[in-house]
Design an enzyme around this catalytic site. Structure first.
Site, PDB file in Angstrom:
ATOM      1  N   CYS A  37       4.544 -25.675   9.526  1.00  0.00           N
ATOM      2  CA  CYS A  37       5.288 -26.871   9.609  1.00  0.00           C
ATOM      3  C   CYS A  37       6.189 -26.939   8.510  1.00  0.00           C
ATOM      4  O   CYS A  37       7.282 -27.541   8.642  1.00  0.00           O
ATOM      5  CB  CYS A  37       4.215 -27.904   9.461  1.00  0.00           C
ATOM      6  SG  CYS A  37       2.923 -27.789   8.202  1.00  0.00           S
TER       7      CYS A  37
ATOM      8  N   HIS B  24       5.764 -34.065   5.264  1.00  0.00           N
ATOM      9  CA  HIS B  24       5.942 -33.181   4.228  1.00  0.00           C
ATOM     10  C   HIS B  24       7.179 -33.493   3.708  1.00  0.00           C
ATOM     11  O   HIS B  24       8.172 -33.631   4.309  1.00  0.00           O
ATOM     12  CB  HIS B  24       5.909 -31.641   4.720  1.00  0.00           C
ATOM     13  CG  HIS B  24       4.382 -31.212   5.369  1.00  0.00           C
ATOM     14  ND1 HIS B  24       3.372 -31.886   4.807  1.00  0.00           N
ATOM     15  CD2 HIS B  24       4.414 -29.820   5.777  1.00  0.00           C
ATOM     16  CE1 HIS B  24       2.237 -30.989   5.340  1.00  0.00           C
ATOM     17  NE2 HIS B  24       2.679 -29.784   6.120  1.00  0.00           N
TER      18      HIS B  24
END
Length: 330
Positions: free
Chosen positions: A130, A237
């Site tokens: 990710c 994130h």
């Protein structure tokens, strides 16, 4: 138009549930779904596009129904065992685990960056980590134009990337309750420790970012270092990326280059306090970049702040974008 059959392995997990949501939003030409998970999760029901589906226990015969595609989001050991079974039965697997990512014969793909690598797949396509996925969009745009010399990654990774038990730890304000995922409380804390520590002092997560970046950009010579940190944020994130180039650049030209890259959104207006944040990236499939400024400590360098929804673009949506492009023949 042909209709396709799609299997989702790990359907009850965070990424699996997100994949179902994204597939509903995209409304691809899919005839039916097969939802699979562990024995304890079997029996869970989902409504997808108005039709009810019951989650089944994953077995070696689960792929006997002629699925065209399968999204795996159930961990490396499950992928190791079942992805080859699925591919041998004619199913193209897009795997979210780390198991196949660095295999030479398995393409590691971010659709906006290196979709052409899927031409060489043998039934399995790997979804990158990710934290790697979101970095690839701005880095590909800049590498093509200025030729990257060195990358320094510093990540601020959301708790959802570690699964449901990690989210429970974040909600654990009363620190007398035993932790489910992390070695220390994540509530009101930061942990410079994602995945296991390796012999060289890096964590496995940091090495994933380093090695996956080289593979995706086809730059095995690239110099990269990384520090990955878990922060007390539910989802999305954030990354500080310092990039040094072989070529000089004008900052306005560099920003224009980023603005023109697909699915990359520049949010960089300091007079209005406009910059990417986790709370605004949530629920989106695009990658956001801001705080774009020259690194004045080197001859040709830039600092970027990059934010994306790690469950969607960082996992489920990236996998579905791959399938979408395979279906359309792009």
């Amino acid at each position: 138009m042909k209709k396709f059959k799609v299997a989702i392995v790990g359907a009850t997990g965070l990424v699996g549930r997100s994949a179902i949501q994204v597939l509903e939003e995209k409304n691809l030409p899919i005839e039916s779904f097969g939802l699979f998970a562990s024995k304890k999760s079997a029996g869970t029901t989902f409504s997808i596009l108005g039709k009810e589906y019951v989650v089944e226990e994953l077995t070696e015969t689960s792929f006997d129904r002629g699925f065209d595609f399968a999204i795996f989001s159930a961990g490396g050991e499950i992928s190791k065992k079942y992805a080859p079974i699925a591919s041998k039965k004619g199913c193209i697997v897009v795997d979210n685990s780390s198991y196949f990512r660095m295999h030479d014969d398995v393409p590691l793909v971010v659709p906006e960056v290196n979709f052409e690598d899927t031409k060489h797949h043998h039934g399995i396509i790997a979804n990158p980590n990710c934290s790697t996925i979101q970095a690839m969009l701005p880095l590909k745009a800049l590498d093509d134009k200025y030729h990257i010399k060195r990358i320094v990654y510093s990540t601020y990774q959301a708790v959802s990337g570690a699964g449901k038990s990690a989210l429970c730890d974040l909600e654990n304000v009363d620190q007398s309750v035993p932790l489910k995922k992390f070695p220390y409380p994540i509530y009101n804390n930061c942990l410079p420790h994602i995945d296991v520590f390796m012999e060289n002092g890096y964590t496995k997560e940091e090495l994933k970012m380093i090695n996956e970046t080289k593979k995706i950009l086809h730059r095995p010579d690239l110099r990269i270092t990384a520090t990955t940190v878990r922060v007390p944020v539910c989802n999305s994130h954030s990354e500080s990326i310092n990039v040094e180039f072989e070529k000089n650049f004008e900052i306005n030209d560099l920003i224009h280059t980023l603005k023109n890259f697909p699915n990359l959104i520049v949010q960089d207006d300091l007079s209005s306090n406009l910059y990417p944040m986790p709370i605004t990236a949530n629920g989106h499939d695009e990658v956001f970049v801001g705080r774009i400024r020259r690194d004045e400590s080197v001859v040709s360098g830039v600092n970027l702040w990059v934010v994306a929804d790690n469950i969607r673009k960082g996992a489920a949506s990236n996998a579905i974008q791959i399938i979408e492009k395979l279906i359309s023949g792009d």
